[in-house]
Write an enzyme that holds these catalytic residues in place. Structure first.
Site, PDB file in Angstrom:
ATOM      1  N   ALA A  18      24.636  48.894  -8.940  1.00  0.00           N
ATOM      2  CA  ALA A  18      24.314  48.402 -10.289  1.00  0.00           C
ATOM      3  C   ALA A  18      24.644  49.470 -11.343  1.00  0.00           C
ATOM      4  CB  ALA A  18      22.841  48.022 -10.377  1.00  0.00           C
ATOM      5  N   SER A  19      24.734  50.721 -10.919  1.00  0.00           N
ATOM      6  CA  SER A  19      24.966  51.818 -11.868  1.00  0.00           C
ATOM      7  C   SER A  19      26.408  51.811 -12.395  1.00  0.00           C
ATOM      8  CB  SER A  19      24.682  53.149 -11.152  1.00  0.00           C
ATOM      9  OG  SER A  19      25.416  54.206 -11.740  1.00  0.00           O
ATOM     10  N   PRO A  20      26.582  51.745 -13.729  1.00  0.00           N
ATOM     11  CA  PRO A  20      27.950  51.728 -14.282  1.00  0.00           C
ATOM     12  C   PRO A  20      28.794  52.951 -13.891  1.00  0.00           C
ATOM     13  CG  PRO A  20      26.349  51.057 -15.935  1.00  0.00           C
ATOM     14  CD  PRO A  20      25.555  51.556 -14.769  1.00  0.00           C
TER      15      PRO A  20
END
Ligand code: GSH
Length: 218
Positions: A10-12
Site C-alpha cells: 500500500a506504501s507509495p
C-alpha cells in the site's frame, strides 16, 4: 545474492521501487512489514533501518532506506543503458529535480493527509491539505506541458516515484481528470510501465481500501 526488499505494497514509495524492479528485471526477496502492527519499530528492523520506514533494500548487507535512492541505485546497477537514469549531467539533473519534487512536495502532501487518517482516526480533510494537493496537480500539469514524461521525452525513474504518489493522492483528492496532460501521463504510465498492474495497481487498491475503511466507507 537476492535483494531483500522490506515492503508493504500500500506504501507509495514501495510501489515506486516495485515499478523500477519490473522494468529493470530485478527480482526481490519480499519481506512484509506490517506498519499497522508497528513492526517497523521492532528492534530487529530498527537495526537494519533506524529511520523505520519502508521501502528498505538490503543488497548483500548494503542497506538503502529511501525509495528515491533505491530506484537510482537499481537503475545504475541493473540498467542495460542509461535511459532510466541518464548520465548526461543536464538530463540527470532534471530527473533528480523530479525525484526531489516527489520527495519534497508530492509525498509530504500525501503523508499530511494519510497519516492522520490511517493512524490518528481523523476523518475530515482540511481545506488547506486539499488545496495543497490541487496545487501539486497543477504543478504536474505545468511540467507535463513541456515534456512527454515527467523528466524528459522518455520514461525515467522519476516517473515511477511520481506515478505512485499521484495515483495515491487521487484516492484522497480526486482531481486528475481536470488536468488533461496529467491524466494522459497517468494513462501512459499504466499502458507502458512493465508490470504496472502488479507493481502499482495492486498496492494502490489496498491503499484505497485502507483509506475507505478509515473513512468508514468500506
Ligand atoms: N522518503 C521515504 C519515505 C518512506 C516512508 O515514509 N514510508 C512510510 C510508508 S509510506 C513508512 O514506512 N512509515 C512508517 C514510519 O515512519 O514509522 C522514501 O521515499 O522511501
Amino acid at each position: 545474492m537476492p535483494l531483500d526488499l522490506y515492503y508493504l505494497d500500500a506504501s507509495p514509495p514501495v510501489r515506486a521501487v516495485l515499478l523500477a524492479g519490473k522494468t529493470l528485471g530485478v527480482e526481490f526477496n519480499l519481506k512484509f512489514v506490517d506498519l499497522f502492527k508497528l513492526e517497523q519499530r521492532s528492534p530487529e528492523f530498527l537495526k537494519i533501518n533506524p529511520r523505520h520506514t519502508v521501502p528498505t533494500l538490503v543488497d548483500d548487507g548494503f542497506v538503502l532506506w529511501d525509495s528515491h535512492a533505491i530506484v537510482g541505485y537499481l537503475a545504475n546497477k541493473y540498467g542495460k543503458d542509461d535511459s532510466l537514469y541518464p548520465k548526461d549531467p543536464k538530463a540527470r539533473a532534471i530527473v533528480d529535480e523530479m525525484l526531489h519534487f516527489d520527495n519534497g512536495t508530492l509525498f509530504p502532501r500525501l503523508r499530511n493527509i494519510t497519516f492522520p487518517l490511517l493512524f490518528r482516526g481523523k476523518k475530515e480533510l482540511s481545506p488547506e491539505a486539499k488545496q495543497e494537493v490541487e496545487e501539486a496537480y497543477a504543478f504536474m500539469e505545468k511540467f507535463l506541458e513541456e515534456r512527454a514524461w515527467v523528466a524528459g521525452n522518455n520514461m525515467t525513474i522519476a516517473d515511477f516515484c511520481c506515478v505512485s504518489s499521484i495515483t495515491s493522492l487521487e484516492c484522497l483528492v480526486p482531481g486528475i481528470a481536470s488536468h488533461p496532460k496529467l491524466a494522459a501521463w497517468v494513462e501512459k504510465c499504466k499502458r507502458n510501465m512493465v508490470g504496472y498492474e502488479e507493481a502499482n495497481q495492486k498496492g494502490l487498491d489496498n491503499f484505497n481500501l485502507y483509506v475507505r475503511k478509515a473513512r468508514g466507507e468500506a
